[in-house]
Structure formats: C-alpha cells, structure tokens
Motif scaffolding. Structure first.
Motif, PDB file in Angstrom:
ATOM      1  N   MET A   1       0.821  -1.204   0.000  1.00 50.92           N
ATOM      2  CA  MET A   1       0.000   0.000   0.000  1.00 50.92           C
ATOM      3  C   MET A   1       0.860   1.261   0.000  1.00 50.92           C
ATOM      4  SD  MET A   1      -3.352  -0.053   2.347  1.00 50.92           S
ATOM      5  CE  MET A   1      -3.404  -1.796   2.701  1.00 50.92           C
ATOM      6  N   ARG A   3       3.370   1.821  -1.524  1.00 48.38           N
ATOM      7  CA  ARG A   3       3.815   2.099  -2.871  1.00 48.38           C
ATOM      8  C   ARG A   3       3.048   3.271  -3.476  1.00 48.38           C
ATOM      9  NH1 ARG A   3       2.746  -2.216  -7.120  1.00 48.38           N
ATOM     10  NH2 ARG A   3       3.046  -0.698  -8.769  1.00 48.38           N
ATOM     11  N   TYR A   4       1.819   3.425  -3.040  1.00 44.82           N
ATOM     12  CA  TYR A   4       0.957   4.416  -3.671  1.00 44.82           C
ATOM     13  C   TYR A   4       0.765   5.671  -2.833  1.00 44.82           C
ATOM     14  CZ  TYR A   4      -0.109   0.357  -6.451  1.00 44.82           C
ATOM     15  OH  TYR A   4      -0.018  -0.734  -7.229  1.00 44.82           O
ATOM     16  N   HIS A  16      -6.239   8.740 -17.085  1.00 48.57           N
ATOM     17  CA  HIS A  16      -7.581   9.318 -17.033  1.00 48.57           C
ATOM     18  C   HIS A  16      -7.920  10.197 -18.217  1.00 48.57           C
ATOM     19  CE1 HIS A  16      -7.141   7.957 -12.943  1.00 48.57           C
ATOM     20  NE2 HIS A  16      -8.435   8.015 -12.823  1.00 48.57           N
ATOM     21  N   ASN A  45      -1.831  10.228  -2.480  1.00 50.04           N
ATOM     22  CA  ASN A  45      -2.786   9.135  -2.681  1.00 50.04           C
ATOM     23  C   ASN A  45      -4.107   9.413  -1.956  1.00 50.04           C
ATOM     24  OD1 ASN A  45      -3.776   6.550  -3.334  1.00 50.04           O
ATOM     25  ND2 ASN A  45      -3.172   5.823  -1.324  1.00 50.04           N
ATOM     26  N   LEU A  48      -6.589  10.907  -4.193  1.00 53.12           N
ATOM     27  CA  LEU A  48      -6.913  10.203  -5.441  1.00 53.12           C
ATOM     28  C   LEU A  48      -8.420  10.101  -5.676  1.00 53.12           C
ATOM     29  CD1 LEU A  48      -6.066   8.634  -7.910  1.00 53.12           C
ATOM     30  CD2 LEU A  48      -5.771   6.616  -6.504  1.00 53.12           C
ATOM     31  N   GLU A  52     -10.441  11.766  -8.816  1.00 57.54           N
ATOM     32  CA  GLU A  52     -11.265  10.999  -9.749  1.00 57.54           C
ATOM     33  C   GLU A  52     -12.707  11.490  -9.754  1.00 57.54           C
ATOM     34  OE1 GLU A  52     -10.482   6.912  -8.727  1.00 57.54           O
ATOM     35  OE2 GLU A  52      -8.882   6.821 -10.214  1.00 57.54           O
ATOM     36  N   ARG A  56     -14.822  12.938 -12.940  1.00 57.83           N
ATOM     37  CA  ARG A  56     -16.150  12.423 -13.316  1.00 57.83           C
ATOM     38  C   ARG A  56     -17.154  13.559 -13.440  1.00 57.83           C
ATOM     39  NH1 ARG A  56     -14.917   7.936  -9.723  1.00 57.83           N
ATOM     40  NH2 ARG A  56     -15.923   9.054  -8.035  1.00 57.83           N
TER      41      ARG A  56
ATOM     42  N   PHE B 101     -16.355   2.321 -10.520  1.00 51.50           N
ATOM     43  CA  PHE B 101     -17.584   3.069 -10.531  1.00 51.50           C
ATOM     44  C   PHE B 101     -18.175   3.252 -11.925  1.00 51.50           C
ATOM     45  CE2 PHE B 101     -19.077   7.412 -11.184  1.00 51.50           C
ATOM     46  CZ  PHE B 101     -20.273   7.315 -10.520  1.00 51.50           C
ATOM     47  N   PHE B 130      -8.506   4.127 -12.521  1.00 44.39           N
ATOM     48  CA  PHE B 130      -7.214   3.965 -11.890  1.00 44.39           C
ATOM     49  C   PHE B 130      -7.365   3.253 -10.556  1.00 44.39           C
ATOM     50  CE2 PHE B 130      -2.868   4.819 -12.127  1.00 44.39           C
ATOM     51  CZ  PHE B 130      -2.401   5.334 -10.941  1.00 44.39           C
ATOM     52  N   ARG B 131      -7.963   3.945  -9.657  1.00 43.75           N
ATOM     53  CA  ARG B 131      -8.146   3.384  -8.341  1.00 43.75           C
ATOM     54  C   ARG B 131      -9.386   2.496  -8.339  1.00 43.75           C
ATOM     55  NH1 ARG B 131     -11.230   5.308  -4.449  1.00 43.75           N
ATOM     56  NH2 ARG B 131     -10.683   5.007  -2.271  1.00 43.75           N
ATOM     57  N   ASP B 134     -14.761   1.843  -4.249  1.00 44.98           N
ATOM     58  CA  ASP B 134     -14.959   1.752  -2.800  1.00 44.98           C
ATOM     59  C   ASP B 134     -16.149   0.841  -2.530  1.00 44.98           C
ATOM     60  OD1 ASP B 134     -12.914   3.460  -2.206  1.00 44.98           O
ATOM     61  OD2 ASP B 134     -14.183   5.231  -2.137  1.00 44.98           O
ATOM     62  N   LYS B 178      -8.658   0.657   4.700  1.00 41.35           N
ATOM     63  CA  LYS B 178      -7.914   1.018   3.487  1.00 41.35           C
ATOM     64  C   LYS B 178      -7.543  -0.198   2.649  1.00 41.35           C
ATOM     65  CE  LYS B 178      -4.916   4.519   2.502  1.00 41.35           C
ATOM     66  NZ  LYS B 178      -4.556   5.864   2.594  1.00 41.35           N
ATOM     67  N   GLY B 179      -7.709  -0.058   1.349  1.00 37.38           N
ATOM     68  CA  GLY B 179      -7.224  -1.084   0.436  1.00 37.38           C
ATOM     69  C   GLY B 179      -8.050  -2.360   0.395  1.00 37.38           C
ATOM     70  N   GLY B 187      -2.371  -1.539 -12.449  1.00 41.47           N
ATOM     71  CA  GLY B 187      -1.426  -1.382 -11.346  1.00 41.47           C
ATOM     72  C   GLY B 187      -1.822  -0.327 -10.334  1.00 41.47           C
ATOM     73  N   GLY B 188      -3.010   0.220 -10.470  1.00 42.44           N
ATOM     74  CA  GLY B 188      -3.454   1.249  -9.529  1.00 42.44           C
ATOM     75  C   GLY B 188      -3.846   0.639  -8.194  1.00 42.44           C
ATOM     76  N   PRO B 189      -3.967   1.496  -7.186  1.00 40.26           N
ATOM     77  CA  PRO B 189      -4.301   0.987  -5.860  1.00 40.26           C
ATOM     78  C   PRO B 189      -5.742   0.507  -5.769  1.00 40.26           C
ATOM     79  CG  PRO B 189      -4.262   3.363  -5.857  1.00 40.26           C
ATOM     80  CD  PRO B 189      -3.816   2.944  -7.214  1.00 40.26           C
TER      81      PRO B 189
END
Lengths: 96, 301
Positions: A1, A3-4, A16, A45, A48, A52, A56, B101, B130-131, B134, B178-179, B187-189
């Motif tokens: 984690m 890493r980001y 994007h 991060n 992020l 995003e 959107r 999403f 990317f991410r 949720d 988280k995560g 390769g995004g989180p």
C-alpha cells in the motif's frame, strides 16, 4: 500500500485522459495539492478519490471548476451535517 | 426479461427531438450522478438507467432500432437467444476491462438488443479507471459487543478480512478499511472498504456518546433514611450509597462507569442513575396508622 503514497501527475493524467494543465488548474483552485520533487509532479494518494470524482463531475456533467468547487464544499457540508444528524438521533434515543 | 421504456425514464415523449433527449439526459444526470448523491444506492440505480436510456435514445441509429424493436416486443426472447453467443464473447471481454464506478451494468434488455456495451459505438467517453471501487458494508452489532475492543472476521465480496472493532464505536459511525475495496486498474491501488455500524441497544441503559443513563426504582424508606443499594453497571454490579432524604428524580453520577471512549483505551464516560422513588402500596392497617402519625407530627410542627 505504501507504494501508492504519492501519485505521479503525468501517470495519472495518462490513465484518465486529462491534461497535466487540467491538474495544475485543480491545484490553483485549491482542490488538489500538487507538489514537485526532482522536477516530477506528484499528488497524495489521499486525494486520489477526490481527483477521480472531480474528473467524473467534469466529464460526465460538464461542470466547470468553479462549479466543482461549490459542489465539493456543499458535499462536505452535507457530510458534516449527516454526522450531526446521526449524533442528534442517538441523543434523542436517550429521551425516548 | 422486461421491456424497458427508455422514453419514460428520461421523461420525454416518443416524438422528442435529439436535442430534447440531450437536455433531458443532462438534467437527470446532474440530479442523480452518484458523486453528488453519496451513499444513495437508489440514485445510483437511477443514474445507470438514465445512462442506458441515453445510450439508446441519444444515438440516432440505436434509437431507430429501439423504436422498431419495441413494435414487435413479442419476439424479444428469440432475438435474445440469437444474441446470446455473441454476448458471451463480449462478457469475457468486459470483465477484463471494466471495474470500478464507471462500470455500467446495462440491463439484459439492453444487451439483448445492442449486445454488450463495448460493441456499440457509444459516445466515446473514456472508460479509464485507476483506483479501485470503494465498497460499502453495514455491520449490525449489539451494544454489549462494542463495549470491548475485539477482532472480527468479515466476509466482504467473497473475501475474508479480519478487522479490529474499537470499543465505543458510535451507532451510525463509518470506519474506513484502506485497500479492501475493489481492485485497481493497470497497477493502480485498490479502493477502500467503508463499514457503517448499526448498533442495537439491547441493554437496559440509554447511551449518549460515552455516557450511559439508567432510571432505577428506589423504595421510599431508603430514599427517606438513606442506605446502600446494588446497581447494575455495564460491567457488573456496584454498591451505591443513597443519601438520606433523597428526592424523587435525583440524578447521581458514577464516574467512569459509562461507555468506553472511542479509541482512547482505558477511558470511560460516566453512568448517570436517576432515582424513581416508589411509594409503598398494599399498606397494612398498622402501616397506615404509622403514616397517619407521621402526617400529624408534620402538621403540628
């Protein structure tokens, strides 16, 4: 984690389909904080999801950055109020 | 499979012009966009419908096809069958490419007519992601279960995760893991998992944050003369001294006998006990006589 922890702006933009200039604008609007290290631009991060969301709103709804800023503030206020409502509701139960 | 009336979804008539459609779509999209309706699954569902309607009606070719298709809806299943092979191919394509999403799981109705969304020439909006997405989950716990910090294994989207539930969590509170959301792209989180706690109070105590409240009955004699009583706290009984001449409705504070303070190990709120003085009933004639005596003593004083 770990890493980001930071995201390279350039990489994010490629993923994007937005320009780095757009990201600079977000920075100038105080929406996303961008910082530089060794001539490479990054953002956190932590931001992020927000970045995003902005993209959107920008591309799905054609909302300009001024509008996004307003929406962002209002959503934060709503979130705060929702927390308050929950707290008040819990308090009210004491008297029921 | 149900026929979907895309015109009514957008609130327009069959004769609407392309610009009317665009206008209607934009208006509804602004209203139901998930980013402006956080945690509202109904809005999200609507948003998907609106998008689907727009993919169909907003595109002249698709609209034409839809209008014709609508006419002999009876044959829909046959058409659907014919599409099936093609669809399966596209599904596997989709599953590699869509997550998060932006994924719009279009209805079966849509897919039977237009195939997977990737086949049609849609408005060409970027589908980049990317991410990861949720996830939201709700966890229902009893009040006594959040009195102590404990670990718990949850199954979220087929995966087991072990989380620590801190003591003193509030009803309606959301914590972020988280995560543990959806997988990221290229390769995004990963996204995050949000767990909202719904806490049922099955105890005899009322809770306001860290403080607990309880009303207990106190017999008249102890209220008048004072004494010791046993009261229930959240973690067992304690002895409590009652002062002589205690009034009905008196509230006493038992320091640090309340609920644990969230994320402050060893800190507790207070417990407030309110006395409800019970007047004796079914008095014997002897008792009545003594009360009368008390009353006359008071009167002559």
């Amino acid at each position: 984690m770990e890493r980001y922890q930071y995201i390279e702006v350039k990489e994010f933009c490629m993923g994007h389909g937005v320009t780095t200039r757009f990201m600079r604008e977000l920075h100038e609007f105080g929406l996303i904080e961008i910082f530089q290290k060794n001539n490479v631009q990054y953002f956190s991060n932590e931001e992020l999801a927000k970045a995003e969301k902005i993209i959107r709103l920008y591309s799905d709804l054609d909302i300009n950055l001024e509008g996004i800023e307003v929406i962002h503030d209002l959503l934060e206020r709503i979130e705060h109020m929702q927390g308050e409502i929950i707290a008040l509701r819990n308090k009210l139960r004491v008297y029921e | 499979m149900k026929y979907i009336d895309y015109y009514s979804i957008l609130g327009i008539t069959k004769g609407a012009s392309q610009s009317d459609i665009k206008k209607a779509y934009r208006k509804l999209a602004r209203k139901y966009h998930p980013d402006v309706n956080p945690n509202d699954s109904e809005a999200e569902r609507k948003f998907k419908q609106i998008n689907e309607a727009n993919e169909v009606l907003g595109n002249v070719e698709n609209r034409k096809k839809y209008d014709e298709y609508g006419k002999d809806w009876q044959h829909a299943d046959e058409i659907a069958k014919a599409r099936k092979a093609q669809q399966q191919h596209q599904r596997s394509y989709q599953s590699q490419h869509s997550d998060g999403f932006r994924e719009q799981d279009f209805s079966d109705f849509f897919e039977s007519m237009f195939g997977g969304r990737s086949s049609a020439d849609f408005s060409g909006k970027q589908q980049v992601k990317f991410r990861g997405q949720d996830y939201n989950a709700e966890l229902i716990l009893k009040l006594n279960e959040v009195y102590t910090t404990h670990k718990r294994t949850l199954t979220v989207n087929g995966r087991n995760i072990r989380i620590t539930i801190p003591a003193g969590i509030e009803n309606g509170q959301t914590i972020k893991i988280k995560g543990h959301g959806g997988p990221g792209r290229s390769g995004g989180p990963k996204g995050d998992l949000f767990i909202t706690f719904s806490i049922e109070n099955n105890s005899g105590f009322k809770r306001d944050g860290d403080n607990l409240y309880k009303t207990i009955d106190l017999d008249l004699y102890t209220a008048v003369l004072g004494g010791e009583i046993m009261v229930d706290t959240f973690d067992g009984k304690v002895k409590l001294k009652v002062k002589p001449e205690t009034q009905n409705g008196t509230r006493v504070k038992l320091k640090s006998k309340g609920f644990p303070v969230y994320k402050r190990e060893g800190h507790f709120g207070d417990l407030f006990i309110t006395y409800r003085v019970k007047t004796p009933t079914n008095l014997t004639s002897k008792e009545k006589e003594l009360f009368r005596e008390l009353a006359s003593l008071k009167a002559t004083k």
